[in-house]
Design a protein around this motif. Structure first.
Motif, PDB file in Angstrom:
ATOM      1  N   PRO A   1       0.821  -1.210   0.000  1.00  0.00           N
ATOM      2  CA  PRO A   1       0.000   0.000   0.000  1.00  0.00           C
ATOM      3  C   PRO A   1       0.856   1.262   0.000  1.00  0.00           C
ATOM      4  O   PRO A   1       1.941   1.286   0.583  1.00  0.00           O
ATOM      5  N   ARG A   2       0.356   2.314  -0.639  1.00  0.00           N
ATOM      6  CA  ARG A   2       1.133   3.556  -0.707  1.00  0.00           C
ATOM      7  C   ARG A   2       0.878   4.473   0.487  1.00  0.00           C
ATOM      8  O   ARG A   2       1.519   5.510   0.598  1.00  0.00           O
ATOM      9  N   ASN A   3      -0.047   4.090   1.372  1.00  0.00           N
ATOM     10  CA  ASN A   3      -0.389   5.000   2.468  1.00  0.00           C
ATOM     11  C   ASN A   3       0.349   4.675   3.761  1.00  0.00           C
ATOM     12  O   ASN A   3      -0.029   5.146   4.827  1.00  0.00           O
ATOM     13  N   VAL A   4       1.404   3.857   3.679  1.00  0.00           N
ATOM     14  CA  VAL A   4       2.143   3.487   4.885  1.00  0.00           C
ATOM     15  C   VAL A   4       3.417   4.312   5.003  1.00  0.00           C
ATOM     16  O   VAL A   4       3.961   4.790   4.007  1.00  0.00           O
ATOM     17  N   PRO A   5       3.930   4.496   6.238  1.00  0.00           N
ATOM     18  CA  PRO A   5       5.208   5.202   6.414  1.00  0.00           C
ATOM     19  C   PRO A   5       6.333   4.468   5.696  1.00  0.00           C
ATOM     20  O   PRO A   5       6.231   3.268   5.403  1.00  0.00           O
ATOM     21  N   LEU A   6       7.421   5.174   5.451  1.00  0.00           N
ATOM     22  CA  LEU A   6       8.538   4.592   4.712  1.00  0.00           C
ATOM     23  C   LEU A   6       9.095   3.354   5.413  1.00  0.00           C
ATOM     24  O   LEU A   6       9.468   2.382   4.752  1.00  0.00           O
ATOM     25  N   SER A   7       9.159   3.368   6.744  1.00  0.00           N
ATOM     26  CA  SER A   7       9.717   2.215   7.459  1.00  0.00           C
ATOM     27  C   SER A   7       8.916   0.953   7.181  1.00  0.00           C
ATOM     28  O   SER A   7       9.481  -0.138   7.049  1.00  0.00           O
ATOM     29  N   THR A   8       7.589   1.074   7.081  1.00  0.00           N
ATOM     30  CA  THR A   8       6.753  -0.087   6.774  1.00  0.00           C
ATOM     31  C   THR A   8       6.982  -0.551   5.343  1.00  0.00           C
ATOM     32  O   THR A   8       7.084  -1.753   5.069  1.00  0.00           O
ATOM     33  N   MET A   9       7.043   0.392   4.427  1.00  0.00           N
ATOM     34  CA  MET A   9       7.328   0.060   3.031  1.00  0.00           C
ATOM     35  C   MET A   9       8.635  -0.732   2.908  1.00  0.00           C
ATOM     36  O   MET A   9       8.690  -1.795   2.275  1.00  0.00           O
ATOM     37  N   LEU A  10       9.685  -0.241   3.560  1.00  0.00           N
ATOM     38  CA  LEU A  10      10.989  -0.895   3.454  1.00  0.00           C
ATOM     39  C   LEU A  10      11.027  -2.220   4.212  1.00  0.00           C
ATOM     40  O   LEU A  10      11.738  -3.149   3.816  1.00  0.00           O
ATOM     41  N   THR A  11      10.266  -2.320   5.295  1.00  0.00           N
ATOM     42  CA  THR A  11      10.204  -3.581   6.042  1.00  0.00           C
ATOM     43  C   THR A  11       9.640  -4.692   5.163  1.00  0.00           C
ATOM     44  O   THR A  11      10.110  -5.841   5.205  1.00  0.00           O
ATOM     45  N   ILE A  12       8.623  -4.377   4.373  1.00  0.00           N
ATOM     46  CA  ILE A  12       8.044  -5.376   3.472  1.00  0.00           C
ATOM     47  C   ILE A  12       9.080  -5.844   2.455  1.00  0.00           C
ATOM     48  O   ILE A  12       9.247  -7.041   2.215  1.00  0.00           O
ATOM     49  N   LEU A  13       9.817  -4.904   1.867  1.00  0.00           N
ATOM     50  CA  LEU A  13      10.858  -5.285   0.916  1.00  0.00           C
ATOM     51  C   LEU A  13      11.966  -6.067   1.609  1.00  0.00           C
ATOM     52  O   LEU A  13      12.535  -7.008   1.042  1.00  0.00           O
ATOM     53  N   GLN A  14      12.253  -5.703   2.837  1.00  0.00           N
ATOM     54  CA  GLN A  14      13.311  -6.365   3.591  1.00  0.00           C
ATOM     55  C   GLN A  14      12.961  -7.817   3.887  1.00  0.00           C
ATOM     56  O   GLN A  14      13.842  -8.659   4.045  1.00  0.00           O
ATOM     57  N   GLU A  15      11.651  -8.128   3.950  1.00  0.00           N
ATOM     58  CA  GLU A  15      11.217  -9.494   4.230  1.00  0.00           C
ATOM     59  C   GLU A  15      11.577 -10.468   3.113  1.00  0.00           C
ATOM     60  O   GLU A  15      11.473 -11.675   3.281  1.00  0.00           O
ATOM     61  N   THR A  16      11.993  -9.961   1.972  1.00  0.00           N
ATOM     62  CA  THR A  16      12.438 -10.841   0.901  1.00  0.00           C
ATOM     63  C   THR A  16      13.800 -11.447   1.209  1.00  0.00           C
ATOM     64  O   THR A  16      14.249 -12.352   0.509  1.00  0.00           O
ATOM     65  N   SER A  17      14.478 -10.903   2.243  1.00  0.00           N
ATOM     66  CA  SER A  17      15.826 -11.349   2.634  1.00  0.00           C
ATOM     67  C   SER A  17      16.861 -11.055   1.560  1.00  0.00           C
ATOM     68  O   SER A  17      17.953 -11.619   1.568  1.00  0.00           O
ATOM     69  N   LYS A  18      16.532 -10.174   0.638  1.00  0.00           N
ATOM     70  CA  LYS A  18      17.473  -9.799  -0.415  1.00  0.00           C
ATOM     71  C   LYS A  18      18.195  -8.489  -0.103  1.00  0.00           C
ATOM     72  O   LYS A  18      19.206  -8.171  -0.734  1.00  0.00           O
ATOM     73  N   VAL A  19      17.664  -7.732   0.862  1.00  0.00           N
ATOM     74  CA  VAL A  19      18.186  -6.399   1.106  1.00  0.00           C
ATOM     75  C   VAL A  19      17.876  -5.991   2.537  1.00  0.00           C
ATOM     76  O   VAL A  19      16.942  -6.512   3.158  1.00  0.00           O
ATOM     77  N   HIS A  20      18.670  -5.066   3.078  1.00  0.00           N
ATOM     78  CA  HIS A  20      18.440  -4.543   4.427  1.00  0.00           C
ATOM     79  C   HIS A  20      18.479  -3.018   4.370  1.00  0.00           C
ATOM     80  O   HIS A  20      19.315  -2.439   3.671  1.00  0.00           O
ATOM     81  N   PHE A  21      17.555  -2.375   5.100  1.00  0.00           N
ATOM     82  CA  PHE A  21      17.458  -0.918   5.079  1.00  0.00           C
ATOM     83  C   PHE A  21      17.634  -0.330   6.480  1.00  0.00           C
ATOM     84  O   PHE A  21      17.336  -0.964   7.492  1.00  0.00           O
ATOM     85  N   GLU A  22      18.076   0.917   6.494  1.00  0.00           N
ATOM     86  CA  GLU A  22      18.091   1.727   7.709  1.00  0.00           C
ATOM     87  C   GLU A  22      17.784   3.162   7.303  1.00  0.00           C
ATOM     88  O   GLU A  22      18.297   3.657   6.291  1.00  0.00           O
ATOM     89  N   ILE A  23      16.896   3.807   8.043  1.00  0.00           N
ATOM     90  CA  ILE A  23      16.562   5.211   7.777  1.00  0.00           C
ATOM     91  C   ILE A  23      17.309   6.067   8.786  1.00  0.00           C
ATOM     92  O   ILE A  23      17.114   5.946   9.996  1.00  0.00           O
TER      93      ILE A  23
END
Length: 414
Positions: free
Chosen positions: A383-405
């Motif tokens: 969804p586009r209505n979530v904060p950036l941390s939630t957006m990146l957490t979903i992508l991070q769940e692929t175990s392909k990448v790690h993010f920090e803001i």
């Protein structure tokens, strides 16, 4: 939310999908869906059979049960399951929840109220989380004046040469011949208006001919206050979705960079961002003719345009010095207009393309610091209505990448 509650929502959606939901169950599901817009979008997405069917093709390549167990092993939920879910219905549900990021969508949607911070969530340092985009745009009038639409009050914003410009909620509506405007005569001057969305902006408007337009972030549409000639012509950069009012006597033409799209009445999407090499036109309903710039019917040495059918997308180079050949392919149109419906839909997207979309929507990002090259592809519905941390957490769940803001910088590691 405990997993028992997660399972309960899944049960209700499955029952609804199979047409077996009771009256009391429907009321319970409606109450949960109406509790927030995110809940509503979640339920709608789960019940979208076209989207689910496409998702199932991807799930054949993924071990959904293993991914779900991985989340359980992280103690995401407080209690063990109390409702057994058979393999096939669960496979359908996983597909509906999200595309590719197995079970993460369910966790993030249904557990957003939890106070416990999970170890797999993106860390936010030195400042607040970055918020998503919203309804923001600027209206430029024919005399050069500008109006910030997200700050303007509802009502008539301006009157110019045959049209009254009204703001109604989060949309702009033109009234060319109503109580707030005057009917344009043959000699009435026609001025041009433009609506521009910034990074993190989205806006909808109804043109003087009653055609509806939705603008994605970093986009612009220019149009006359009255369509007085033999055609209805507008200019677009960025991305826009159109629902064109039918008028056989006046073709509707979208000019966008090195391409022109000619229609009578139809639904279609145009994408032409300056940092992309192609202009894409996607047809959802009706018929359109796509031509290279300068090749409109009736012009000297004009080349025949390409007629699209619903679900087809035309590609044309955005550079005028490149080939004007038009390529056509069949696409998932719901994925193409996901932005208009409030979510990102990445399908085997490169990390570069994913970050372009994220930066375009989250205006608070000033820089992305990539510590390790990311060459993986990503498939996810978010969804586009979530904060950036939630957006990146979903992508991070692929175990392909790690993010920090960190402040306004996104740090990326493998």
């Amino acid at each position: 939310m405990q997993e028992a509650a997660v399972n309960r929502i899944i049960q209700l959606i499955l029952a609804r999908q199979k047409g077996e939901i009771s009256g009391a169950g429907q009321e319970e599901l409606d109450a949960w869906a109406n509790a927030s817009e995110a809940n509503r979008q979640f339920v709608d997405r789960c019940l979208d059979r076209v989207q689910v069917a496409a998702s199932l093709e991807l799930l054949d390549k993924i071990d959904a049960e293993a991914a779900w167990q991985r989340l359980l092993d992280k103690n995401v939920f407080e209690y063990t399951p109390v409702v057994a879910i058979r393999r096939k219905p669960w496979r359908w549900m996983v597909a509906a929840i999200t595309i590719g990021v197995i079970a993460t969508g369910a966790y993030l949607f249904l557990n957003k109220g939890d106070k416990q911070v999970q170890e797999d969530q993106v860390v936010v340092r030195q400042g607040d989380d970055i918020q998503p985009g919203s309804n923001k745009a600027t209206l430029t009038l024919g005399d050069g004046r500008t109006i910030t639409l997200d700050e303007a009050k509802d009502g008539v914003l301006a009157k110019e040469d045959g049209a009254a410009v009204n703001k109604k909620g989060d949309a702009l509506v033109y009234d060319p011949a109503g109580e707030n405007g005057r009917k344009a005569g043959k000699n009435a001057a026609v001025r041009y208006h433009a609506v521009t969305t910034p990074t993190g902006g989205f806006y909808a408007l109804t043109l003087p001919d009653k055609s509806k337009v939705w603008l994605n972030a970093e986009s612009r549409i220019s149009y006359p206050t009255v369509f007085a000639g033999k055609e209805r012509r507008v200019e677009v950069t960025g991305e826009a979705y159109f629902e064109v009012a039918k008028d056989p006597s006046k073709p509707f033409i979208v000019s966008t960079g090195n391409a022109e799209v000619r229609v009578l009445g139809t639904h279609f999407n145009v994408r032409n961002y300056g940092d992309e090499e192609t202009i894409k036109t996607t047809l959802l309903e009706g018929s359109v003719q796509v031509s290279a710039g300068g090749s409109q019917p009736g012009t000297p040495n004009a080349k025949p345009g390409t007629i699209l059918k619903p679900t087809q997308q035309a590609w044309l180079s955005s550079q005028s010095n490149k080939s004007s050949s038009i390529m056509v392919q069949t696409v998932d149109v719901e994925s193409v207009i996901a932005w208009k419906n409030g979510y990102f839909d990445f399908k085997a997207a490169s990390f570069t393309d994913v970050m372009k979309e994220i930066k375009r929507w989250y205006a608070g990002i000033e820089s992305v610091d990539i510590k390790t090259p990311i060459n993986d592809q990503f498939t996810a519905g978010i969804p586009r209505n979530v904060p950036l941390s939630t957006m990146l957490t979903i992508l991070q769940e692929t175990s392909k990448v790690h993010f920090e803001i960190k402040g306004k910088t996104v740090i990326v590691t493998k």
